[in-house]
Write a protein that holds these residues in place. Structure first.
Motif: not given
Ligand SMILES: *[C@@H]1O[C@H](CO)[C@@H](O)[C@H](O)[C@H]1NC(C)=O
Ligand SMILES: *[C@@H]1O[C@H](CO)[C@@H](O)[C@H](O)[C@H]1NC(C)=O
Ligand SMILES: *[C@@H]1O[C@H](CO)[C@@H](O)[C@H](O)[C@H]1NC(C)=O
Ligand SMILES: *[C@@H]1O[C@H](CO)[C@@H](O)[C@H](O)[C@H]1NC(C)=O
Length: 409
Positions: A68-74, A231-233
Motif C-alpha cells: 500500500l505504501d508503494k501504491f499510495l505513493n503512485l 504517516k504519508k499525508y
Molecule cells: C514514497 O515516496 C517517498 C517520497 O515522496 C519516498 O521517500 C519513499 O521511499 C516512497 N516509498 C515507496 C515505498 O516507494
C-alpha cells in the motif's frame, strides 16, 4: 495434497484475492473521478475484506503495508499531475479584500517556518514530558475508539488530513477539504470555489470522509490504513485560545436562537443552575421573555462532574486534545485563529493549492481575545481556576499562556 498444504494454499489465494481487491478499490479512491467522490456513502462492500485473510494476519499485514505504501505513493503522484494540468487559478479579488496576499514573500515564508517549528516543538515537548499529564495522554493511537476519530477528515486526492475544531474557522476549512477532495458537486461539477458551497452542506457528515467511517468501509484493516495515511499525508489543525473559544461557543449557541442547542443544552442548564422549574419549550418563547442561560451558568455546566456522565462534552466546547489527539497524531501544521490569514496562506502553499483558490475571509463578528476580562469579570475566582484546570492541556500544548490576570484576585 495434505490438509495443511491445502490450508496454506487457501491462505495464499485468499491474500492474493485481497490484494487484488485493494488494488481495484485503491484505483477508485486514488484517481480523480469526480462521480466516485460525489457519494461517500456508496462504497465498496466492506464485508469482502475481513474474510480474505482471517488467519495469518501478521504476515499479510506487513506485506500489505509495504504494498500500500508503494501504491499510495503512485496514486498521490498521479493526482498531483492531474491537478496541475487541468485546473486554472481561481482568484476572486473582491472577496479577499482586507488581507494583502502579495506581501507573503520569502521573508514571510521563512518566518512561517520558524513559527511552525516553534509550535511543533512546544507540542512535542509537553507530549514527551511525563510530569505534565492530562486524561488519556499516554493512550496509543490503536486504543483510541473509532467514535473519537470522527473529527479527522481525509482527502485522498491530495493526501491531506484535517482535524476540525469547532469555533476555529472550521466551516471554511471544511469547505477547503470539500474542494480538495471533490466530495460534493453542484449539477455534476465538483465545487471549485470554497465560498460557493452552501453552509448546510459544509457541515453535513455525508460531505466528508472521516476516520470513524473507515471501519464500515475497510473492516478490520481500517486502523492499518489510517496509520499508513497518517504517516504519508499532510496533517493539520487549527486551534485558538481555549477561553476565547468557550466565549465564542457560548455566543453562537446560547446567545443566538438555536432550537437544537436550546432544547438539548439550555433547558437543562436553566433548570439546574437558574433553579427554574418552568422553562419554555421553544427557544423563541424563551428569548421573547428574556430567558437564556448566562455565561456563568454555562461555566457551571462545564464544571459539573455530572455533565459528562451521559455523554462527552459537545464538540463546540470539547477540549482540542480530546478532538484531535495531538500527542498520538504528529501534525505537520498547527494553525492558530489568532494568525488565521497568514497561516492560511502558508498552509495552502504547503499543500500546493495556493494558485487554485484563496482561503475564504471571515466577515463575522469574531470573538476577540481582548474581551475575556469582560466576559469573566463576574465569574467567581474558584470557577475560573477550575475551568483553567479543565482546559489546561489545550493552553499548554498549543502554547497559550496561562491567563494569570483572570486567575488571581
Ligand atoms: C514514497 O515516496 C517517498 C517520497 O515522496 C519516498 O521517500 C519513499 O521511499 C516512497 N516509498 C515507496 C515505498 O516507494
Ligand atoms: C515538564 O512539565 C512540568 C509540569 O508542567 C514542568 O514544570 C516542567 O518544566 C516541564 N519540563 C520540561 C522539560 O518541559
Ligand atoms: C429553588 O427553587 C425552589 C422553589 O422554586 C426553592 O424552594 C429553592 O429554595 C430554590 N433553591 C435555590 C438554591 O435557590
Ligand atoms: C459584535 O458582537 C458584540 C458582542 O456580541 C456586539 O456588542 C457588537 O455590536 C457586534 N458588532 C457587530 C458589528 O455586529
Amino acid at each position: 495434497m495434505t490438509k495443511s498444504q491445502l490450508f496454506r494454499l487457501s491462505v495464499a489465494v485468499g491474500s492474493v484475492f485481497m490484494i487484488l481487491l485493494i488494488i481495484v478499490y485503491w484505483d477508485n479512491v486514488g484517481t480523480a473521478h469526480p462521480y466516485l467522490h460525489t457519494s461517500l456513502s456508496r462504497s465498496f462492500s466492506p464485508q469482502m475484506l475481513p474474510n480474505a485473510a482471517h488467519s495469518e494476519e501478521r504476515t499479510t499485514l506487513s506485506d500489505i503495508d509495504e504494498f500500500l505504501d508503494k501504491f499510495l505513493n503512485l496514486s498521490l503522484a498521479q493526482n498531483v499531475q492531474v491537478i496541475t494540468q487541468t485546473e486554472q487559478p481561481l482568484v476572486h479579488e473582491e472577496r479577499v479584500r482586507g488581507f494583502d496576499w502579495s506581501s507573503h514573500d520569502i521573508k514571510g515564508k521563512l518566518d512561517q517556518e520558524k513559527v511552525q517549528a516553534e509550535r511543533k516543538r512546544t507540542l512535542h515537548q509537553f507530549c514527551a514530558n511525563s510530569s505534565f499529564s492530562f486524561p488519556w495522554k499516554e493512550r496509543s493511537f490503536e486504543d483510541i475508539p473509532n467514535r473519537e476519530l470522527d473529527h479527522l477528515i481525509v482527502d485522498d486526492r491530495h493526501g491531506v488530513i484535517y482535524c476540525y475544531v469547532p469555533k476555529v474557522a472550521c466551516t471554511n476549512w471544511k469547505r477547503v477539504m470539500i474542494v480538495l477532495s471533490e466530495s460534493l458537486s453542484n449539477q455534476g461539477i465538483p465545487y471549485k470555489d470554497p465560498l460557493n458551497i452552501p453552509r448546510q452542506d459544509v457541515h453535513s457528515p455525508s460531505s466528508h470522509l472521516t476516520f470513524n467511517k473507515f471501519w464500515r468501509r475497510y473492516g478490520k484493516f481500517s486502523r492499518h490504513l489510517m496509520k499508513i495515511k497518517l504517516k504519508k499525508y499532510t496533517k493539520f489543525l487549527f486551534v485558538r485560545d481555549p477561553f476565547v473559544r468557550l466565549i465564542s461557543a457560548f455566543r453562537s449557541k446560547f446567545e443566538l436562537e438555536n432550537d437544537v442547542f436550546y432544547r438539548v443544552f439550555a433547558v437543562p442548564i436553566l433548570k439546574l443552575y437558574s433553579n427554574l422549574s418552568n422553562v419554555p419549550a421553544s427557544v423563541s418563547k424563551a428569548f421573547s421573555v428574556g430567558m437564556k442561560p448566562s455565561f456563568g451558568e454555562f461555566i457551571q455546566y462545564l464544571l459539573d462532574p455530572l455533565t459528562e456522565k451521559e455523554r462527552p462534552f459537545n464538540e463546540h466546547w470539547r477540549q482540542v486534545y480530546r478532538l484531535c489527539h495531538p500527542c498520538q497524531i504528529e501534525y505537520d501544521f498547527i494553525g492558530k485563529l489568532e494568525t488565521l490569514d497568514e497561516d492560511a496562506v502558508e498552509l495552502l502553499r504547503l499543500l500546493g493549492v495556493d494558485k487554485q483558490f484563496h482561503f475564504p475571509p471571515s466577515y463575522k463578528n469574531r470573538t476577540a481575545s481582548s474581551w475575556t476580562e469582560d466576559w469573566f469579570a463576574k465569574i467567581p475566582l474558584e470557577w475560573k481556576q477550575q475551568l483553567f484546570k479543565l482546559y489546561e492541556a489545550d493552553f499548554v500544548l498549543f502554547g497559550y499562556s496561562k491567563p494569570e490576570n483572570l486567575l488571581k484576585d
